[in-house]
Motif scaffolding. Structure first.
Motif, short mmCIF file in Angstrom:
data_model
loop_
_atom_site.label_atom_id
_atom_site.label_comp_id
_atom_site.label_asym_id
_atom_site.label_seq_id
_atom_site.Cartn_x
_atom_site.Cartn_y
_atom_site.Cartn_z
N GLY A 221 -1.51 -5.81 16.86
CA GLY A 221 -1.83 -4.82 17.88
C GLY A 221 -2.19 -3.45 17.36
N HIS A 222 -2.24 -3.29 16.05
CA HIS A 222 -2.60 -2.00 15.48
C HIS A 222 -4.12 -1.93 15.27
N PRO A 223 -4.69 -0.74 15.14
CA PRO A 223 -6.12 -0.62 14.88
C PRO A 223 -6.53 -1.34 13.58
N ILE A 224 -7.73 -1.89 13.58
CA ILE A 224 -8.22 -2.63 12.41
C ILE A 224 -8.16 -1.80 11.13
N ILE A 225 -8.46 -0.52 11.24
CA ILE A 225 -8.48 0.34 10.06
C ILE A 225 -7.10 0.42 9.41
N VAL A 226 -6.04 0.28 10.20
CA VAL A 226 -4.68 0.31 9.66
C VAL A 226 -4.45 -0.86 8.72
N TYR A 227 -4.95 -2.03 9.10
CA TYR A 227 -4.80 -3.21 8.25
C TYR A 227 -5.63 -3.08 6.97
N LEU A 228 -6.74 -2.35 7.06
CA LEU A 228 -7.52 -2.07 5.84
C LEU A 228 -6.72 -1.18 4.91
N TYR A 229 -6.08 -0.15 5.46
CA TYR A 229 -5.25 0.73 4.63
C TYR A 229 -4.12 -0.06 3.97
N ILE A 230 -3.52 -0.99 4.71
CA ILE A 230 -2.44 -1.81 4.14
C ILE A 230 -2.97 -2.69 3.02
N PHE A 231 -4.15 -3.28 3.24
CA PHE A 231 -4.74 -4.12 2.21
C PHE A 231 -5.01 -3.32 0.94
N LEU A 232 -5.57 -2.12 1.10
CA LEU A 232 -5.85 -1.27 -0.06
C LEU A 232 -4.54 -0.84 -0.74
N MET A 233 -3.51 -0.60 0.05
CA MET A 233 -2.21 -0.25 -0.51
C MET A 233 -1.64 -1.42 -1.31
N ALA A 234 -1.83 -2.63 -0.81
CA ALA A 234 -1.36 -3.81 -1.54
C ALA A 234 -2.09 -3.95 -2.88
N ILE A 235 -3.39 -3.66 -2.88
CA ILE A 235 -4.17 -3.77 -4.11
C ILE A 235 -3.78 -2.69 -5.11
N PHE A 236 -3.85 -1.44 -4.67
CA PHE A 236 -3.67 -0.32 -5.61
C PHE A 236 -2.21 -0.02 -5.91
N ALA A 237 -1.37 0.06 -4.87
CA ALA A 237 0.02 0.45 -5.08
C ALA A 237 0.89 -0.68 -5.59
N GLN A 238 0.63 -1.91 -5.09
CA GLN A 238 1.52 -3.01 -5.46
C GLN A 238 0.96 -3.82 -6.63
N ILE A 239 -0.23 -4.39 -6.47
CA ILE A 239 -0.74 -5.30 -7.49
C ILE A 239 -1.12 -4.55 -8.77
N ILE A 240 -1.74 -3.39 -8.62
CA ILE A 240 -2.08 -2.60 -9.81
C ILE A 240 -0.89 -1.74 -10.23
N GLY A 241 -0.36 -0.94 -9.29
CA GLY A 241 0.69 0.00 -9.64
C GLY A 241 1.98 -0.65 -10.10
N GLN A 242 2.61 -1.41 -9.22
CA GLN A 242 3.89 -2.04 -9.57
C GLN A 242 3.74 -3.04 -10.71
N ASN A 243 2.61 -3.76 -10.74
CA ASN A 243 2.43 -4.73 -11.82
C ASN A 243 2.32 -4.05 -13.18
N CYS A 244 1.67 -2.88 -13.23
CA CYS A 244 1.59 -2.15 -14.49
C CYS A 244 2.98 -1.67 -14.92
N LEU A 245 3.77 -1.20 -13.97
CA LEU A 245 5.13 -0.79 -14.31
C LEU A 245 5.95 -1.99 -14.81
N ASN A 246 5.79 -3.12 -14.14
CA ASN A 246 6.50 -4.32 -14.58
C ASN A 246 6.02 -4.79 -15.95
N LEU A 247 4.72 -4.67 -16.19
CA LEU A 247 4.17 -5.06 -17.49
C LEU A 247 4.73 -4.17 -18.60
N SER A 248 4.87 -2.89 -18.32
CA SER A 248 5.38 -1.98 -19.34
C SER A 248 6.82 -2.30 -19.72
N LEU A 249 7.56 -2.95 -18.82
CA LEU A 249 8.94 -3.32 -19.12
C LEU A 249 9.03 -4.32 -20.26
N ARG A 250 7.94 -5.00 -20.58
CA ARG A 250 7.95 -5.97 -21.67
C ARG A 250 8.11 -5.27 -23.02
#
Length: 304
Positions: A221-250
């Motif tokens: 029920g939210h505007p379509i653009i909100v889901y786009l922001y969430i998708f971009l957040m998943a890409i940049f903040a989670q998959i790139i951001g958190q994954n890089c932090l997790n990778l550095s833990l090695r």
């Protein structure tokens, strides 16, 4: 037992950390864009954004599950990954909930004490030896959190229940610290970063999924653009951001990683200036200087 060993170029580690911190810093921008679009900024909507970002990240990383059948891992590696994901979910939930009871100043200042808790847990549970210089560096960097937090509280609302709110913030700091330590252990026991991440994010998404409903917030029920922001957040903040932090833990200590994460509001401030024309204050610049000194002292004296 010494927990960390250097087997990787230091410059590459800090480059990975740079991309990691820059990545997670974009979350604040996408959250603000989403809240401005909907006019919603309560805990329910915040939990919806956090859960949705993790759900999308888990789905995008789903193909990595097939690595599990070929992975040579030690016992408890998957358990550590699941526990890390649950800790990440509790971190989001308690932090967002704390903002309903205490000030942004208090909450941010307490959550930025993560390096202290990582250092203490590493010392008493993993036998990590800390030099006096490292302790001084952590203290200096953590002091910066208080300065920047106070800078962001102008015009804030009075706290409704500061004792409860501050306790929730403290729990958030604890579990976020444990999240990184469990991530280190899971990878040390044989899981590659991508497999560890998909297990942890899936566990976190499952844990967070029902929470928005308790605050009368739906996923649809939210505007379509909100889901786009969430998708971009998943890409940049989670998959790139958190994954890089997790990778550095090695290759480096969770202490260094949590200190690096303290740059998140600084990068977010730079992005906010670019996107929203929000100029950083001189207090923020002072905080940056203090943080650089603290991280520098710690990095030089800590065996990663």
């Amino acid at each position: 037992m010494q927990m960390y060993q250097v087997n990787f170029n230091t410059g590459k580690i800090f480059l990975i950390l740079f991309f990691g911190v820059f990545g997670i810093s974009t979350a604040a921008i996408f959250v603000k864009l989403a809240t401005e679009t909907t006019g919603l900024d309560g805990i329910g909507f915040s939990l919806f954004l956090a859960a949705s970002r993790l759900i999308i990240s888990s789905l995008l990383m789903f193909p990595f599950w097939k690595q599990l059948k070929h992975a040579k891992i030690q016992p408890n590696a998957i358990r550590y990954s699941i526990l890390a994901g649950i800790c990440l979910a509790i971190h989001y939930a308690t932090w967002f909930l704390s903002l309903s009871y205490t000030s942004v100043t208090a909450s941010t200042a307490i959550v930025t004490t993560c390096p202290i808790w990582v250092a203490l847990i590493s010392r008493f549970f993993f036998g990590e030896k800390l030099s006096k210089e490292t302790i001084i560096g952590i203290t200096i960097a953590t002091f910066r959190g208080i300065i920047i937090a106070n800078d962001g509280m102008k015009g804030g609302t009075p706290a409704q229940n500061p004792i409860l709110g501050n306790l929730l913030s403290l729990v958030s700091a604890w579990v976020y610290s444990i999240y990184f330590l469990f991530g280190k252990e899971a990878q040390r026991k044989g899981l590659v970063t991508s497999l560890y991440a998909v297990i942890a994010y899936s566990a976190s998404a499952i844990t967070l999924f029902p929470l928005p409903y308790f605050f009368q917030t739906n996923y649809i029920g939210h505007p379509i653009i909100v889901y786009l922001y969430i998708f971009l957040m998943a890409i940049f903040a989670q998959i790139i951001g958190q994954n890089c932090l997790n990778l550095s833990l090695r290759w480096t200590s969770p202490i260094i990683v949590t200190l690096a994460v303290m740059f998140e509001p600084i990068f977010a401030g730079i992005l906010a200036y670019i996107v929203f024309d929000e100029a950083p204050s001189y207090i923020l610049l002072i905080g940056v200087t203090i943080l650089l000194i603290g991280v520098g002292v710690t990095a030089v004296n800590l065996k990663t």
